[in-house]
Design an enzyme around this catalytic site. Structure first.
Site, PDB file in Angstrom:
ATOM      1  CG  MET A 232     -41.708  66.920  31.949  1.00 23.28           C
ATOM      2  SD  MET A 232     -42.504  66.725  30.334  1.00 23.28           S
ATOM      3  CE  MET A 232     -41.188  67.261  29.228  1.00 23.28           C
ATOM      4  CG  HIS A 233     -41.092  72.140  31.546  1.00 23.94           C
ATOM      5  ND1 HIS A 233     -40.668  71.711  30.306  1.00 23.94           N
ATOM      6  CD2 HIS A 233     -42.435  71.924  31.580  1.00 23.94           C
ATOM      7  CE1 HIS A 233     -41.701  71.270  29.615  1.00 23.94           C
ATOM      8  NE2 HIS A 233     -42.783  71.379  30.361  1.00 23.94           N
TER       9      HIS A 233
ATOM     10  CG  ASP B 269     -44.978  65.180  34.164  1.00 24.74           C
ATOM     11  OD1 ASP B 269     -44.753  65.469  32.976  1.00 24.74           O
ATOM     12  OD2 ASP B 269     -45.340  66.037  35.003  1.00 24.74           O
TER      13      ASP B 269
END
Length: 484
Positions: A79-80, A235
């Site tokens: 992520m991110h 995830d």
């Protein structure tokens, strides 16, 4: 057949799942992380495509018939990350990853704007996507001006698979641009970072169709017929779908590169002051809370690199009988920490080392330090109103019986170990691919796995672990001023 593609930090995993959810085959391809400066962590998005192609070619070599029958694909991913594309969908710079902390000043500035916590329900952490774009705007203005689309890592793979700019709620919730309660982009927050909704991908739920596999790829892989690509999940939400952690009260502990204590909820329950993440789940009408530590198995892998012994060998040296904590304490803050400290600059440490301290004592301290960091997460979840009665262990580190015993005792909670170790992130993604392709009921698909065994806390060592945890808690404020 249904294909799950999981884009991790250290590699891409692909998994073939039959309609009865039997795992037919899986394959992996490794990835490297570039750390050009302290606190930086980057990858080239084109490497993700190459790794995915290599993994799928492995499947095709041994399971061509099964691969040809794929009808749905689910995506999960780290992520991110910030993937910046120009108007021709060309990558403008390496992706700034989730564990990159260069934008800590920008994150603090955004977090000081009360609109961010109010709308997103979360602290603006340095690892989130929005402060990365503010950093780029400040330090790489030409790249910022050329940016036409901002995609998350797995959604860059979707662009390659389908030609579509689409994301979904669970991943988008980690950008600091999503109105998490109402599950839509916030124009207010986008404007605050110099962007508009036009820079963002369209949003769907993780269980919904989000494009069709391009004909060129279908032909290359030998896939016949149309293939639906699901919205997928970040995830952690994908792991939850794989583990059946989708109903209120269910929880898992992920012992991977980073560490996550994840609890599903049926309501939006923000409490940013506790540094707990409150995100949308991959299933419609559901959310989740989680505490995050940045270096879980990464801590043991670091020790492995220092000592020259594999992580598995280090774990094996301890045996399976849990020891009382020694005088050595490890703080696992190798790249800063999220929950509960929200401190991008803090760094790890060993304390209490003496002449008798050998390699096994250091390994024991590393495992206990990660266990105590999970205990910090548990206490933060309690502050946020989530009380857990047990957790399920997932992730590569869960293969260590010693580590799980230390965690169970540090948390004072039973830890359930599933029978099927393949029921992880890629499996959860494949489940989402099945749901999107068939319209199946998500709750009936995302069921928990059978439990192989339950690890109970070691009652005789509870007091010793409580004393060690109290020492662990005192160390962060003691070293904060000298390590950051």
């Amino acid at each position: 057949m249904y294909l799950g593609i999981d884009l991790g930090t250290s590699g891409v995993k692909v998994l073939l799942m039959a309609p009865d959810q039997t795992v037919v085959a899986s394959a992996t391809s490794p990835l490297d992380v570039q750390r050009r400066q302290t606190g930086w962590s980057e990858q080239n998005p084109t490497d993700w495509i190459s790794a995915t192609e290599q993994a799928i070619e492995q499947l095709k070599a041994d399971h061509a018939k099964a691969l040809s029958a794929v009808k749905g694909i689910g995506l999960s991913g780290q992520m991110h990350g910030a993937v910046l594309l120009d108007r021709a969908d060309r990558v403008l710079r390496p992706c700034i990853l989730w564990n990159d902390t260069r934008s800590h000043v920008e994150a603090a500035t955004l977090d000081a704007d009360p609109r961010f916590r109010k709308i997103t329900g979360n602290i603006v952490f340095p690892g989130f996507t929005a402060p990365k774009l503010v950093w780029v705007k400040k330090h790489e203005p030409a790249i910022f001006e050329a940016t036409a689309k901002v995609l998350l890592p797995k959604d860059y793979l979707r662009l390659w698979l389908t030609g579509e700019h689409i994301s979904e709620m669970s991943d988008a919730a980690g950008t600091s641009w999503l109105d998490v309660k109402h599950r839509t982009w916030s124009d207010v927050l986008l404007e605050a970072t110099g962007l508009t909704r036009a820079h963002m991908p369209a949003l769907v739920e993780g269980t919904q169709p989000a494009g069709m596999l391009r004909k060129e790829l279908a032909e290359r892989w030998g896939v016949s017929g149309p293939v639906t690509v699901a919205g997928g999940a970040g995830d952690n939400a994908a792991s939850a779908c794989g583990a059946g952690t989708v109903s209120a009260g269910a929880a898992f502990l992920s012992l991977g590169t980073s560490g996550v204590l994840f609890a599903a909820t049926d309501r939006y329950l923000p409490n940013p002051e506790s540094a707990v993440h409150t995100f949308c789940h991959a299933l419609p009408g559901t959310w989740h809370q989680m505490g995050v530590i940045l270096s879980a198995t990464d801590s043991l892998n670091w020790l492995s690199g220092i000592t020259g012994a594999s992580a598995a060998d280090l774990s094996a040296e301890l045996g399976e009988s849990l020891r009382a904590p020694s005088s050595v304490t490890f703080l696992p803050y190798l790249s800063g920490e999220r929950t509960p400290h929200n401190d991008a600059l803090i760094r790890g440490s060993f304390t209490g080392i003496e002449h008798a301290t050998d390699r096994s004592r250091l390994t024991q301290a590393v495992m206990e330090g990660v266990a105590f960091a999970f205990r910090d997460n548990l206490e933060a979840l309690r502050q946020a109103g989530t009380v857990l009665e047990r957790v399920m262990a997932v992730g590569g580190g869960s293969r260590s019986p010693y580590w799980l015993k230390a965690i169970a005792t540090a948390l004072n909670l039973p830890v359930d170990v599933p029978e099927d170790s393949d029921r992880g992130t890629a499996f959860g993604a494949a489940r989402l691919g099945l749901i999107a392709a068939t319209g199946a009921d998500p709750a009936s698909v995302c069921t928990p796995p059978p439990i192989a065994r339950t690890i109970e806390p070691e009652r005789s060592l509870r007091d010793a672990f409580e004393e060690a945890y109290a020492r662990f808690r005192k160390l962060y404020p003691a070293i904060r001023g000298v390590s950051s």
